[in-house]
Design an enzyme around this catalytic site. Sequence first.
Site, PDB file in Angstrom:
ATOM      1  N   ASP A  86       2.400   3.610  30.488  1.00 56.32           N
ATOM      2  CA  ASP A  86       3.352   2.605  30.928  1.00 56.32           C
ATOM      3  C   ASP A  86       4.693   2.837  30.222  1.00 56.32           C
ATOM      4  O   ASP A  86       4.717   3.110  29.014  1.00 56.32           O
ATOM      5  CB  ASP A  86       2.794   1.222  30.562  1.00 56.32           C
ATOM      6  CG  ASP A  86       3.653   0.104  31.096  1.00 56.32           C
ATOM      7  OD1 ASP A  86       3.767  -0.022  32.323  1.00 56.32           O
ATOM      8  OD2 ASP A  86       4.215  -0.657  30.270  1.00 56.32           O
ATOM      9  N   GLU A 123       5.295   6.562  33.592  1.00 55.12           N
ATOM     10  CA  GLU A 123       6.536   6.093  34.188  1.00 55.12           C
ATOM     11  C   GLU A 123       7.679   6.739  33.399  1.00 55.12           C
ATOM     12  O   GLU A 123       7.845   6.440  32.211  1.00 55.12           O
ATOM     13  CB  GLU A 123       6.650   4.573  34.066  1.00 55.12           C
ATOM     14  CG  GLU A 123       5.664   3.800  34.914  1.00 55.12           C
ATOM     15  CD  GLU A 123       5.913   2.302  34.805  1.00 55.12           C
ATOM     16  OE1 GLU A 123       6.131   1.659  35.853  1.00 55.12           O
ATOM     17  OE2 GLU A 123       5.898   1.766  33.686  1.00 55.12           O
TER      18      GLU A 123
END
Length: 683
Positions: free
Chosen positions: A355, A384
Amino acid sequence: MLKIRKVMRNRLAKFGLMVLGLFSIAAMDLSESNFNEYPVYEGKDLGLTYTVKSSAFKVWSPPVTQLLLRFYETGMGGKASKTIKMKKGPQGTWGAVVKGNLQGRYYTFQAQIDGKWMDEVPDPYAYAVGTNGKRAQVVDLKLTNPVGWDFDNRPALKNPTDIILYELHLRDLSTHPSSGITNKGKYLGLTEEKTRNPEGQFTGLEHLKELGITHVHLLPVFDYMSVDESRLDEPQFNWGYDPQNYNVPEGSYSSNPEDGATRIREFKQMVRALHNSGIRVVMDVVYNHTGVTDKSNFNQLVPGYYYRQNDKGGFSDASACGNETASERPMVRKFIIESVLHWVKEYHVDGFRFDLMGIHDIETMNQISKAVHAIDPSIFLYGEGWTAGASPLPDDQKAIKANVLKLDKIAAFSDDLRDAIRGHVFTHKEKGFVSGKAGLKESVKFGVVASTWHPEVDYSKVNYSKAAWANGPDQTISYASCHDNHTLWDRLAINNPMLLDEERIKMYRLAVTMVLTAQGVPFLHAGTEMVVTKKGEENSYNKPDEINQLDWTRKYQYKEMFDYVKGLIALRKAHPAFRMTSAAMIREHLKFIPSTEENLTGFILSNHANGDPWHTIAVIYNGSDQVHPVILPRAEWKVVGNGELIDVKNPPVIRNSGVLVPGNSALILYTTNAPGQSNAAEK
Ligand code: CA
């Protein structure tokens, strides 16, 4: 693109914790230079080392003047049964060895720093905790292994580009009444075999096998804060992006959060069931921030150290959740690497999705890659490639999309392709390529070549990236939707309000076809194959099950879509041309079909690309609502994808070189002979 989780923003506004945090840090003069003076502990024995004869506890906490270890009989409430003063050890560590078999005992640490007693916290390295993760627990991990665990193997995987990811929130799979699953919202729900919806179709684990995906990517299943594990009989839901204990499974998904061993065993049962079904397991990990800041277990033991500071000396906040971790500091880096290895070794996890990976530094990510790939080179890492706010970490050190070229065997999400397909993620009414928006052709082509360098892509016209950012297709995640933001179906409803469902379904099929025929690693949001809706909700992180859950009656309602997606997955898995393994191979075998139409593009995969049994494959995407003719090389073309059906067994044959591509649809065709030869050979 930015990702803002309202849960943390609400918390900050409510309690003003951030302001308190600023003062406590300033008062202690915990600056970066002080942190650099902290000794680094090289040993691998931080946390608990358990045997039946004794338990050794070790904590790294250089600023501490006293450290207490307390034992409890329960995970919550009651008084300490025993308190031990820990002894100062080498390199900033404190330790204690307690004789006897401590199996099942709960424990906490409490530090005295600058004369002040901090809060009691569980060991950050704890691998077992009680209810709500407030106390660590001594657990003999050997006793948590389910039947057959010693024989558990990762399903075969040759290349990363063979992967098809399926992003799932564990609860969403089973909570709907139509799931037919008994253990609703639990790890064990994903172990139930042959469950069916009221129409008799497979649900749950059996459905995943039927669909053909290779990896289940689970939204946070480490211990997070926002669901109260002491009142699981009440309706609660959260995505779980608020980490509490990184090395422990979340308790609310277990049948008994109080007993630390239960969640460990049930998590392993889930992994075992998936592996037995030929499916690998990916964890969504959130090392970029902690759920609370000042009061986190990290911060109560080594104030400030685990977090980056802003120029005012307070907590910087690139996560938009109140803090950001400082992965570049040696003991933070060490923690993250050892935590990932714990999930690999103890739970046989096959991959990790980081993340807000852009908050982590490149060196840490590469060290993680090296460590896990030394155990198994087929473990898949991606993240990400962005942050959710400004960070003091220099851009050239961030693991952002623009630096993927410097990352070793780590992929990033292609927001370039996502937004080209559906329109800008935060501009809800904006259309995308599939719904007729002009100017996105080069962005689509950029996605087709998996963000690598290809001479036929005009990078100056790509929506976000003006250059290739992936070394190879194994570094790009191709997708059109994920848990964040609107589902693909909801988004098409918002930006095409005047259209009938049957028109939107065409666009939907085109979008899914683009994801599954592009080079790179395709990623499907759970329920894509049954036209999943969140009833128009965008940020559903804490919305009830009724918004987030998979409604299995939709598998029947959208049976054609299920068959289509399943067919596409089977096509991709049967044809290595869609799964090329290097940028050079893509440049050699993939050529774009010239077209002057704004919303029409296509490509030819030629000459048995990547060992494909088919000589040449043609794929054409038509995002306009008009029929367009396309001229292909002269051959006997078999139409395996006509925009509505995938039919490999009895495909219609086209013997001329012109094909008509219906509006808002994709054609997939192949020829077994080299174009220009097949017709001649037949005559
Ligand atoms: Ca929890």
